[in-house]
Design a protein around this motif. Structure first.
Motif: not given
Length: 283
Positions: A110-111, A137-140, A183-189, A196-198
């Motif tokens: 998520t960060h 690894y998934y990272v914004n 299964v989604r990662l969503v950017h929030t700042g 991001s949140i999941l």
């Protein structure tokens, strides 16, 4: 190890270690007499914050959410300052499940603050190597760029030891990514610029991991944001948008840091209707 099923998604909480951080910093401008009614605090004004990754198993994939604080990554001063009383047991937990670190296909971050990312690498002699060598690894994208070139504020939490060993395994994204359907990662700042949140969805059931814009159940109020947040108004906006939506959808809220809850469901009156409690006896 506590578990929860969300449709066909199986979630298992692993023991990634524990920190104790300043309660005032964790609740920002909220006065202690208010927040201590909702979350216990010790004599040093510190609150217990777990760093426990979630193992998601779906469609033959082993997916790790966050990475814990790892092992052997902190000196004595850091352990004292961060209240680290226990380091990661992720490897041992995976072994109990019949898995190894090589069996992890995906790691969702998520960060990349130290208490989420120190567990991505480990010492092999004098070299740091990836703990999960076969994972993507998934990272914004914004988070990844700041991790590699932190500013005067963020350099206290973004460590080169947490990106150099995994650089060849990282896949970045801008606004959202769905590595596996549902299964989604969503950017929030908010907490960080690239936070991001999941969001999980399967068989009509839902769950959301709000990560560090709502690190514990006591941060349910949209206005209760962290002094650590780089962009607190963005945190407030994201909480307003996603918490209400999740409650309306009867979704589970999942936690990485909470001392008490692994997951819970709130109703519209903010009453906890269902919960998965952390079993403290097994630690």
């Amino acid at each position: 190890m506590e578990q929860l099923e969300v449709g066909n998604i199986k979630i298992t909480w692993l023991n990634g270690g524990v920190t104790h951080m300043d309660g005032g910093a964790m609740f920002g401008v909220v006065p202690r007499p208010l927040w201590e009614k909702k979350y216990p605090v010790n004599e040093r004004n510190q609150i217990e914050l777990r760093t426990d990754p979630m193992l998601i198993q779906l469609d033959g994939k082993n997916i790790l959410v966050e990475a814990g604080i790892g092992n052997g990554k902190f000196n004595d001063k850091q352990k004292r300052n961060f209240g680290i009383e226990q380091e990661s047991k992720v490897k041992e937990n995976l072994k109990e499940l019949g898995l190894s670190t090589e069996d992890i296909h995906i790691v969702l971050m998520t960060h990349m603050h130290f208490d989420h990312a120190c567990g991505v690498s480990e010492w092999a002699g004098e070299d740091l190597v990836s703990v999960f060598p076969n994972a993507v690894y998934y990272v914004n994208e914004t988070e990844w760029e700041e991790l590699k070139a932190p500013n005067i504020r963020s350099k206290a939490t973004y460590y080169k030891e947490n990106w150099e060993p995994i650089v060849s395994q990282v896949q970045t994204y801008k606004e959202e990514v769905e590595p596996v359907p549902g299964v989604r990662l969503v950017h929030t700042g908010g907490h960080s610029d690239g936070h991001s949140i999941l969001k999980l969805e399967s068989e009509g059931e839902r769950a959301v991991h709000m990560a560090d814009i709502m690190p514990t159940h006591a941060h349910r109020n949209p206005l209760w944001v962290l002094a650590y947040d780089d962009y607190p108004m963005d945190s407030i906006g994201a909480k307003q948008a996603h918490i209400g939506e999740a409650i309306e959808a009867d979704a589970w809220f999942l936690f990485y840091h909470d001392y008490k809850y692994r997951a819970l469901k709130w109703n519209e009156e903010n009453v906890v209707e269902e919960a998965v409690l952390r079993n403290r006896e097994n630690e």
